[in-house]
Enzyme design. Structure first.
Site, PDB file in Angstrom:
ATOM      1  N   ASP A 114      36.864  40.277  42.282  1.00  0.00           N
ATOM      2  CA  ASP A 114      37.676  39.403  41.222  1.00  0.00           C
ATOM      3  C   ASP A 114      39.136  39.651  41.675  1.00  0.00           C
ATOM      4  O   ASP A 114      39.600  40.593  42.155  1.00  0.00           O
ATOM      5  CB  ASP A 114      37.627  40.121  39.814  1.00  0.00           C
ATOM      6  CG  ASP A 114      38.277  39.601  38.903  1.00  0.00           C
ATOM      7  OD1 ASP A 114      37.870  38.524  38.528  1.00  0.00           O
ATOM      8  OD2 ASP A 114      39.329  40.363  38.350  1.00  0.00           O
ATOM      9  N   GLU A 131      37.165  35.944  44.751  1.00  0.00           N
ATOM     10  CA  GLU A 131      37.681  34.905  43.787  1.00  0.00           C
ATOM     11  C   GLU A 131      39.189  34.866  44.076  1.00  0.00           C
ATOM     12  O   GLU A 131      39.862  35.709  44.245  1.00  0.00           O
ATOM     13  CB  GLU A 131      37.699  35.559  42.547  1.00  0.00           C
ATOM     14  CG  GLU A 131      38.175  34.540  41.280  1.00  0.00           C
ATOM     15  CD  GLU A 131      38.647  35.014  40.158  1.00  0.00           C
ATOM     16  OE1 GLU A 131      38.620  34.603  39.055  1.00  0.00           O
ATOM     17  OE2 GLU A 131      39.135  36.267  40.317  1.00  0.00           O
TER      18      GLU A 131
END
Length: 534
Positions: free
Chosen positions: A203, A267
């Site tokens: 993330d 990401e």
């Protein structure tokens, strides 16, 4: 490249599950790990290669799991480590792989590391987070802004310093430059890989390292767009995207190389995402692929836009391997953004076929196979902290996180026996799994056919892509691998487009009424190019 040499993740279709919203097994209105395990046969039936679980780790849930207080335990609302082990075992029994989220840019302010770090300036973890003295006038150290609004700095009286947070104040920034912090991250990686996890989705990786000199960000040039957050007024030159991130990822890759057949996807969002994605996946010493934002917030999908996004990833090895998604837990449902007056189911059929034809890995968000639209969440029902803070100008992420509709006639559509944590989408009732299972021509069955086509074609999973000239809103490209050549054509516009095949082709899948050289709106076709016998 032969099929034997193809890594399992190369061209994989990965199904994202938002655990809070997939299936509730214990009647508390919140989805959990046993609920996911119970529904894995359904997921496997789609023809995907892997599942990706959004965070289920121990957390105060200020940002619904992206504020981790224990990286190596399951939050009780989702179950236990034993439940997770059972989920891994069942996933592998069904021939699927399992990918979990990792959040290394920040922790929860309730993480023991931060509790110790903020206790004094001379404890063992004093510099595990980003701390800085105030300016002489008491204001924050620089002008950096938080994604969720306001300064990226919060005063802490215990230390008499500010700590940095790029998101919520309850998400203090880890000092990932620090060697001991990095070693702790590597221990976390090994913990989950030793439990059988097949890969990580990392993330906000470009938010993970900052400029140690704490230089001010420059202002962003005026672009005519409405800016709802102070964050949007800056070029994030110094607060994120530090050049040491790729070097850190090389260390991460070395840990992964201790294991077989593991997978990493980053990401990456922001203005320079294309450059960063390539840097993070360059060669064989960094991550396997990067997860792009090209389509997640796009208000429209047209041929030029899609072509521009895909040509950034040429077939040369050094360019890296891309991953694509039309939907996820942070973005509005695609059909609500793109269909715009067209028949929603027809558009979804075209969209899922298009996604399956893209070069790279593809991600499906839970319910995308059902054609779920965005749900309008009333202010009093909002859970998303960003939407609450910026109401009404920031579209709530909650509208894409509503519970999965399993049975149309059951209380709460079969998701739970209790009131769910978010309202069910009433428009989802007619799209529930049981309704679509009973209809052979449903979007759900179509999705299975589409993924079966992709799984059976090395051209679609791993082949090159070559765009052809086409009229109006028709997107036309060829996918090829060795002797297999496929022609893919999609009308992304709102009007019919006439176009004739230029060579002998055998249609494999068509949708939207393609016939007689005419492509209606929201139609598509995949055809095998027939090579004449010599």
């Amino acid at each position: 490249m032969t099929e034997k040499k193809l890594p399992w993740w190369r061209g994989a279709a990965i199904y994202q599950i938002y655990p809070r919203s997939f299936a509730d097994s214990n009647g508390d209105g919140i989805g959990d790990l046993p609920g996911i395990t119970a529904h894995l046969p359904y997921v496997a039936s789609l023809g995907v290669d892997a599942i990706w679980l959004s965070p289920f780790f121990k957390s105060p849930m200020r940002d619904f799991g992206y504020d981790v207080s224990d990286y190596c335990d399951v939050d009780p609302i989702f179950g236990t480590l034993a439940d997770f082990d059972a989920l891994v075992a069942r996933t592998h029994e069904l021939g699927l792989r399992i990918i979990v989220d990792q959040v290394w840019a920040h922790t929860s302010d309730e993480h023991p590391w931060f509790v110790e770090s903020r206790s004094s300036r001379d404890n063992a973890r004093a510099d595990w987070y980003v701390w800085a003295d105030p300016k002489p006038d008491g204001t924050p150290p620089n002008n950096w802004q938080s994604v969720f609004g306001g300064p990226a700095w919060t005063w802490d009286a215990r230390r008499g310093q500010y700590y940095m947070h790029q998101f919520l104040t309850q998400q203090p920034q880890l000092h990932l430059h620090h060697p001991q912090v990095q070693e702790s991250v590597f221990d976390i990686i090994r913990f989950w890989l030793d439990r059988g996890v097949d890969g990580f989705r990392i993330d906000a990786i470009n938010h993970s390292m900052h400029d140690p000199r704490l230089r001010d960000n420059p202002p962003a040039p005026e672009d005519g767009k409405v800016r709802t957050r102070p964050f949007d007024f800056q070029i994030k030159k110094y607060s994120q995207s530090h050049p040491d991130i790729p070097l850190f990822l090389e260390k991460v890759r070395k840990v992964f190389d201790e294991y077989e057949d593991r997978f990493t996807v980053a990401e990456v969002g922001g203005e320079n995402s294309d450059i960063e994605m390539k840097a993070f996946t360059q060669g064989d010493s960094r991550l396997n692929t990067a997860y792009g934002f090209d389509f997640l917030y796009a208000p429209d999908l047209n041929a030029d836009f899609l072509r521009t996004a895909l040509v950034k990833w040429p077939a040369q090895t050094h360019a890296g391997w891309p991953s694509w998604a039309f939907e996820n837990h942070d973005a509005p449902r695609a059909v609500s953004r793109w269909a715009k007056g067209l028949d929603a189911e027809a558009y979804c059929r075209m969209k899922i076929l298009l996604l399956a034809c893209l070069r790279g890995n593809i991600f499906l968000y839970y319910g995308e196979e059902l054609g779920l639209p965005q749900v309008d969440i009333a202010f009093e029902d909002l859970q998303d902290p960003e939407a609450i803070a910026n109401w009404p100008l920031t579209l709530s992420r909650d509208g894409a996180r509503t519970p999965m509709p399993w049975r149309s006639d059951a209380p709460y559509m079969g998701f739970s026996e209790a009131r769910p944590w978010l309202p069910m989408g009433e428009t989802h009732r007619a799209l529930a799994v049981d309704v679509q299972e009973a209809r052979p021509d449903s979007l759900l069955h179509w999705t299975r056919r589409v993924l079966a086509l992709r799984n059976g074609s090395l051209a679609l999973r791993a082949g090159a892509i070559h765009f052809r000239d086409a009229p109006d809103d028709l997107l036309l490209f060829e996918r090829a691998h060795e002797d297999e050549r496929l022609l893919c054509a999609f009308n992304l516009g709102s009007q019919p487009v006439a176009w004739a095949l230029q060579e002998p082709c055998q249609p494999l899948l068509t949708t939207g009424g393609v016939e007689n050289r005419l492509f209606p709106a929201a139609s598509g076709m995949v055809a095998r190019i027939v090579t004449p016998a010599r």
